[in-house]
Design a protein around this motif. Sequence first.
Motif, PDB file in Angstrom:
ATOM      1  N   SER A  81       0.795  -1.230   0.000  1.00 20.36           N
ATOM      2  CA  SER A  81       0.000   0.000   0.000  1.00 20.36           C
ATOM      3  C   SER A  81       0.825   1.277   0.000  1.00 20.36           C
ATOM      4  N   ARG A  82       2.073   1.191   0.490  1.00 21.83           N
ATOM      5  CA  ARG A  82       2.881   2.410   0.600  1.00 21.83           C
ATOM      6  C   ARG A  82       4.189   2.322  -0.178  1.00 21.83           C
ATOM      7  N   GLY A  83       4.491   1.171  -0.751  1.00 19.23           N
ATOM      8  CA  GLY A  83       5.732   1.029  -1.499  1.00 19.23           C
ATOM      9  C   GLY A  83       6.965   1.096  -0.632  1.00 19.23           C
ATOM     10  N   VAL A  84       6.859   0.604   0.600  1.00 14.38           N
ATOM     11  CA  VAL A  84       7.956   0.685   1.566  1.00 14.38           C
ATOM     12  C   VAL A  84       8.343  -0.717   2.027  1.00 14.38           C
ATOM     13  N   ASP A  85       9.643  -1.026   1.960  1.00 13.91           N
ATOM     14  CA  ASP A  85      10.183  -2.284   2.470  1.00 13.91           C
ATOM     15  C   ASP A  85      10.791  -1.988   3.837  1.00 13.91           C
ATOM     16  N   LEU A  86      10.082  -2.342   4.900  1.00  8.00           N
ATOM     17  CA  LEU A  86      10.533  -1.998   6.249  1.00  8.00           C
ATOM     18  C   LEU A  86      11.891  -2.604   6.574  1.00  8.00           C
ATOM     19  N   ALA A  87      12.104  -3.856   6.195  1.00  2.92           N
ATOM     20  CA  ALA A  87      13.377  -4.515   6.507  1.00  2.92           C
ATOM     21  C   ALA A  87      14.544  -3.809   5.826  1.00  2.92           C
ATOM     22  N   ALA A  88      14.337  -3.356   4.599  1.00  2.00           N
ATOM     23  CA  ALA A  88      15.418  -2.742   3.831  1.00  2.00           C
ATOM     24  C   ALA A  88      15.888  -1.422   4.424  1.00  2.00           C
ATOM     25  N   ILE A  89      15.009  -0.746   5.158  1.00  2.00           N
ATOM     26  CA  ILE A  89      15.379   0.563   5.722  1.00  2.00           C
ATOM     27  C   ILE A  89      15.628   0.479   7.232  1.00  2.00           C
ATOM     28  N   ASN A  90      15.726  -0.745   7.763  1.00  2.00           N
ATOM     29  CA  ASN A  90      15.970  -0.978   9.190  1.00  2.00           C
ATOM     30  C   ASN A  90      14.887  -0.337  10.053  1.00  2.00           C
ATOM     31  N   ASN A 204      -7.484  12.211  -5.342  1.00  2.00           N
ATOM     32  CA  ASN A 204      -7.037  12.404  -6.718  1.00  2.00           C
ATOM     33  C   ASN A 204      -7.504  11.206  -7.561  1.00  2.00           C
ATOM     34  N   ALA A 205      -7.452  11.353  -8.847  1.00  2.00           N
ATOM     35  CA  ALA A 205      -7.894  10.263  -9.736  1.00  2.00           C
ATOM     36  C   ALA A 205      -6.796   9.986 -10.760  1.00  2.00           C
ATOM     37  N   PRO A 206      -6.336   8.728 -10.899  1.00  2.00           N
ATOM     38  CA  PRO A 206      -6.714   7.607 -10.029  1.00  2.00           C
ATOM     39  C   PRO A 206      -6.151   7.776  -8.625  1.00  2.00           C
ATOM     40  N   ALA A 207      -6.849   7.193  -7.640  1.00  2.00           N
ATOM     41  CA  ALA A 207      -6.467   7.376  -6.248  1.00  2.00           C
ATOM     42  C   ALA A 207      -5.103   6.767  -5.974  1.00  2.00           C
ATOM     43  N   THR A 208      -4.212   7.565  -5.421  1.00  2.00           N
ATOM     44  CA  THR A 208      -2.891   7.086  -5.014  1.00  2.00           C
ATOM     45  C   THR A 208      -2.644   7.536  -3.581  1.00  2.00           C
ATOM     46  N   PRO A 209      -2.021   6.694  -2.746  1.00  2.00           N
ATOM     47  CA  PRO A 209      -1.774   7.064  -1.357  1.00  2.00           C
ATOM     48  C   PRO A 209      -0.885   8.302  -1.243  1.00  2.00           C
ATOM     49  N   ALA A 210      -1.008   8.976  -0.128  1.00  2.00           N
ATOM     50  CA  ALA A 210      -0.137  10.116   0.152  1.00  2.00           C
ATOM     51  C   ALA A 210       1.302   9.621   0.315  1.00  2.00           C
ATOM     52  N   PRO A 211       2.293  10.453  -0.012  1.00  2.00           N
ATOM     53  CA  PRO A 211       3.696  10.052   0.184  1.00  2.00           C
ATOM     54  C   PRO A 211       3.974   9.678   1.628  1.00  2.00           C
ATOM     55  N   CYS A 212       4.790   8.661   1.812  1.00  2.00           N
ATOM     56  CA  CYS A 212       5.128   8.157   3.142  1.00  2.00           C
ATOM     57  C   CYS A 212       6.516   8.647   3.546  1.00  2.00           C
ATOM     58  N   ALA A 213       6.665   9.003   4.813  1.00  2.00           N
ATOM     59  CA  ALA A 213       7.973   9.473   5.298  1.00  2.00           C
ATOM     60  C   ALA A 213       9.022   8.373   5.264  1.00  2.00           C
ATOM     61  N   LEU A 214       8.591   7.100   5.165  1.00  2.00           N
ATOM     62  CA  LEU A 214       9.536   5.985   5.089  1.00  2.00           C
ATOM     63  C   LEU A 214       9.798   5.538   3.655  1.00  2.00           C
ATOM     64  N   ASP A 215       9.200   6.225   2.704  1.00  2.00           N
ATOM     65  CA  ASP A 215       9.486   5.962   1.287  1.00  2.00           C
ATOM     66  C   ASP A 215      10.960   6.302   1.040  1.00  2.00           C
ATOM     67  N   ALA A 216      11.664   5.460   0.297  1.00  2.00           N
ATOM     68  CA  ALA A 216      13.093   5.680   0.049  1.00  2.00           C
ATOM     69  C   ALA A 216      13.352   7.043  -0.584  1.00  2.00           C
ATOM     70  N   GLY A 221      16.433   5.883   2.021  1.00  2.00           N
ATOM     71  CA  GLY A 221      16.754   4.472   2.186  1.00  2.00           C
ATOM     72  C   GLY A 221      17.093   4.045   3.590  1.00  2.00           C
ATOM     73  N   THR A 222      16.872   4.911   4.572  1.00  2.00           N
ATOM     74  CA  THR A 222      17.095   4.553   5.968  1.00  2.00           C
ATOM     75  C   THR A 222      16.021   5.202   6.831  1.00  2.00           C
ATOM     76  N   ALA A 223      15.550   4.450   7.839  1.00  2.00           N
ATOM     77  CA  ALA A 223      14.501   4.968   8.723  1.00  2.00           C
ATOM     78  C   ALA A 223      15.065   5.823   9.851  1.00  2.00           C
ATOM     79  N   ASP A 224      16.350   6.066   9.873  1.00  2.00           N
ATOM     80  CA  ASP A 224      16.972   6.834  10.956  1.00  2.00           C
ATOM     81  C   ASP A 224      16.237   8.148  11.201  1.00  2.00           C
ATOM     82  N   GLY A 225      15.796   8.340  12.442  1.00  2.00           N
ATOM     83  CA  GLY A 225      15.183   9.607  12.825  1.00  2.00           C
ATOM     84  C   GLY A 225      13.790   9.840  12.286  1.00  2.00           C
ATOM     85  N   VAL A 226      13.134   8.794  11.813  1.00  2.00           N
ATOM     86  CA  VAL A 226      11.787   8.944  11.244  1.00  2.00           C
ATOM     87  C   VAL A 226      10.835   7.940  11.893  1.00  2.00           C
TER      88      VAL A 226
END
Length: 374
Positions: A81-90, A204-216, A221-226
């Motif tokens: 849903s957000r295009g984020v790989d949690l493991a990849a960004i620690n 918006n159309a087509p509906a797309t999720p809002a940008p995520c702060a954990l998006d690379a 590419g790192t979750a540090d400080g987020v």
Amino acid sequence: MGFHTFASPYDWSRIASYKRTAKAAFGGMIDLSVGSPVDPVPESVRSALANAANDPNAYGYPTTVGTADLQAAIAEWFCDSRGVDLAAINAAVVPTVGSKEAVALMASLLHFGEGDVIVQPAISYPTYEIGTQLAGARVLKVADVADVDSWRNMPGVKAVWVNSPCNPTGDMLSVEQMAGIVAAARDIGAVVLSDECYALMTWNAPATPAPCALDARVCGGTADGVLVLYSLSKQSNMAGYRTAFIAGDAALIHPMADYRKQIGQIIPGPVQAAMAAGLRDRQATRTQHDRYRERLGVLVSALRAYGYATNMPDGALYVWVRAKSGDCWKDMAALAEIGIIASPGEFYGAPEYLRFSATASDQAIADAAERLAH
């Protein structure tokens, strides 16, 4: 940690007299104030709750960080849903008993206090400010947190609240704006606290999720400080289940989970199973999204007919309008005469505005539109 005193205009008892007037109106009261869901909980969620009623995680003490299945469901949701790989960004995850307690306890669990400054939008969800006050830290309100020059050089800044899509305005930040906030916060050693509870409720159309702060593209590419917050209250009508989570920097999440265990802030075991089902039921989420889009469209058109200057919001579930009188309370009184209750903008830091919620039923929204048209 300890709790300090707080002060806030955010007190629903302040609209009690307007509700009495609205209830006496012809046809009774239509409440468009509190954003509380009214639609059914998905069958998948109810089945999961029932099936888990006698699991080890139910008759025994539940796990603070959630079952392996819940952790997997959250990771799948982020990926799909957000295009984020949690493991990849620690990134790590901890479930919370709804998002409100996560917001209210955030500053305290991060050990912020006297001398520390937490930035937030001037117009925003009131609990950001209340949570900062409870920790004994100082609030810095800025017109736009994406204008990083308004806060990056202020002494003592330890964290920055971001809310996109925003409650109450519906405004949404771009990838570039989010990335700028993260970069500026890292430059000064501050934590980005991104409330993304309405991330899938975009129009918006087509509906797309809002940008995520954990998006690379945002976090590099790192979750540090987020840290990111998300809730199932709106996407799955699970407000009463109290299902939400914090995801992000593992170095921040792990000690936070330890504190949560000691103070008993743990989602009940069967509810953890229901939460996993809700995250995986993408069809139910799409159905609810479409319901809200229709309701917002009707509400926006009706408010225009009544004389408010407004458009479809970028996201979230509210229509944010400038009061025709210039004072939210005067408009509240006029609306109550026709049985409609809005939320006063003063609750969110803008007493010249009102917020109308689209979380009412189809019939209630249709009835409100008919009254507003006359």
